[in-house]
Design a protein around this motif. Structure first.
Motif, short mmCIF file in Angstrom:
data_model
loop_
_atom_site.label_atom_id
_atom_site.label_comp_id
_atom_site.label_asym_id
_atom_site.label_seq_id
_atom_site.Cartn_x
_atom_site.Cartn_y
_atom_site.Cartn_z
N LYS A 1 0.84 -1.20 0.00
CA LYS A 1 0.00 0.00 0.00
C LYS A 1 0.87 1.25 0.00
N VAL A 2 0.48 2.22 -0.84
CA VAL A 2 1.19 3.49 -0.88
C VAL A 2 0.19 4.64 -1.07
N ALA A 3 0.57 5.79 -0.52
CA ALA A 3 -0.09 7.05 -0.86
C ALA A 3 0.84 7.77 -1.82
N VAL A 4 0.27 8.45 -2.80
CA VAL A 4 1.11 9.05 -3.84
C VAL A 4 0.69 10.49 -4.14
N ARG A 5 1.68 11.25 -4.55
CA ARG A 5 1.45 12.57 -5.10
C ARG A 5 1.54 12.46 -6.61
N LEU B 1 7.92 10.36 -4.55
CA LEU B 1 6.58 10.94 -4.34
C LEU B 1 5.57 9.87 -3.94
N ALA B 2 6.08 8.74 -3.49
CA ALA B 2 5.23 7.66 -2.99
C ALA B 2 5.62 7.37 -1.55
N TYR B 3 4.60 7.10 -0.73
CA TYR B 3 4.83 6.96 0.71
C TYR B 3 4.15 5.69 1.22
#
Length: 343
Positions: free
Chosen positions: A103-107, A121-123
């Motif tokens: 799982k990642v959050a991305v800009r 830019l991925a977290y």
């Protein structure tokens, strides 16, 4: 997901030109081909932000070409990892724990089923945080956290004004400033929103549709004014900020909901020895070290229940609903975050 199971095309919502919400169209576009330093992410949720409407209107220049996919944040799972040996051997990349299916959050452009982004830019998202929550908190949560840490750090007992305190970002700044011991005055448009802001830490609320914000702030603070203002409204509230701020106060411009602030002379600051700043969150997390620091703090706050991420509404991934998100967010009728359910 193996590369053989990645489709050739995807659904996306984009604009062929600048304009109002009606210019948003649905497109069938090629799935992005990530560069060697990029991740390919299958998005599950996308966050809606005011910046999306600014990009649609043309307030910020389009550097992506037409049609321009909208959106700036999302969350989902990794379907393709970088192939650049330099990236794969980077200590920060190794310590991030990126993996297929992770799982990642991305800009990145997020009104689409897939997005490719530089790995920086991925977290990674902790197992205890859903992709829904990650998409809802990425930009606004990180903005609130960095702004109360670096743009202006509220102190115990100080009066702080948060314009539109019941909005997605306003609620988070209110919570964090209150947790630091500040007394938060919030503005909002209705009693219902005022109640929600108070439940999230506001000490006093001003209904700006019925009350004079400047007069009420001065009344509440005994004529002194507030030590800092967090202003996401912009043009309509800007001049009033100079009347309700105290001597040596700080005005933090965090948005342009009513339009951009008009240029002003630096001499305007001299009357009260004021400070004004217009930060952007991603200049506070420009390095891997900064990102690691702030994301650890953010996920800890979420996991420990110290940051309440309120979702106003989850919208289906349809043209009608995507257009509605843009109308709703500028209509000042929402309380909390707007998100798209992509998959």
């Amino acid at each position: 997901m193996s590369t053989t199971s990645i489709p050739e095309t995807m659904r996306a919502f984009a604009i062929p030109k600048h304009g109002d919400a009606s210019v948003i169209e649905e497109f069938i576009l090629p799935v992005p081909k990530p560069a060697p330093s990029e991740l390919l992410v299958k998005l599950e949720y996308g966050g809606i932000n005011f910046i999306d409407t600014y990009q649609r209107q043309g307030l910020y220049p389009n550097k992506a070409g037409w049609p321009m996919i909208l959106g700036s944040e999302g969350a989902g799972s990794i379907v393709q990892l970088p192939t650049d040996p330099e990236v794969l051997n980077d200590p920060w990349f190794k310590s991030s724990g990126f993996k297929l299916g992770g799982k990642v959050a991305v800009r990145g452009r997020s009104y689409a089923e897939y997005t490719s982004v530089p790995w920086t830019l991925a977290y990674p998202v902790p197992e205890t945080v859903s992709t829904r929550t990650a998409a809802a908190v990425l930009t606004q949560g990180l903005t609130a956290l960095t702004f109360v840490s670096e743009a202006y750090a509220p102190k115990q007992g100080e009066w702080i004004l948060v314009h539109t305190a019941a909005g997605g970002l306003g609620l988070l700044i209110t919570q964090l400033a209150s947790a630091l011991g500040a007394k938060v005055i919030g503005t909002t448009s209705s009693e219902e929103k005022a109640k929600i802001a108070k439940e999230n830490g506001a000490t006093e609320m001003i209904i700006y549709t019925k009350e004079d914000t400047v007069a009420r702030v001065l009344e509440i603070t005994g004529g002194e004014g507030v030590h800092a203002v967090f202003d996401g409204v912009g043009k309509d509230t800007w001049e009033g900020n100079f009347k309700l701020i105290c001597r040596k106060g700080t005005i933090v411009s965090i948005g342009n909901a009513s339009g951009p602030v008009e240029p002003f002379a630096p001499l305007k600051l001299m009357e009260k020895n004021l400070k004004v700043c217009r930060p952007t969150v991603f200049n506070y997390v420009a390095t891997p070290e900064e990102s690691a620091k702030y994301f650890k703090e953010l996920w800890d706050l979420v996991c420990q229940g110290k940051l309440n991420v309120r979702v106003h509404k989850e919208y289906p991934f349809t043209l009608e609903d995507v257009q509605s998100t843009h109308r709703d967010i500028v209509g000042r009728s929402t309380v909390g975050k707007l998100i798209l359910k992509i998959a």
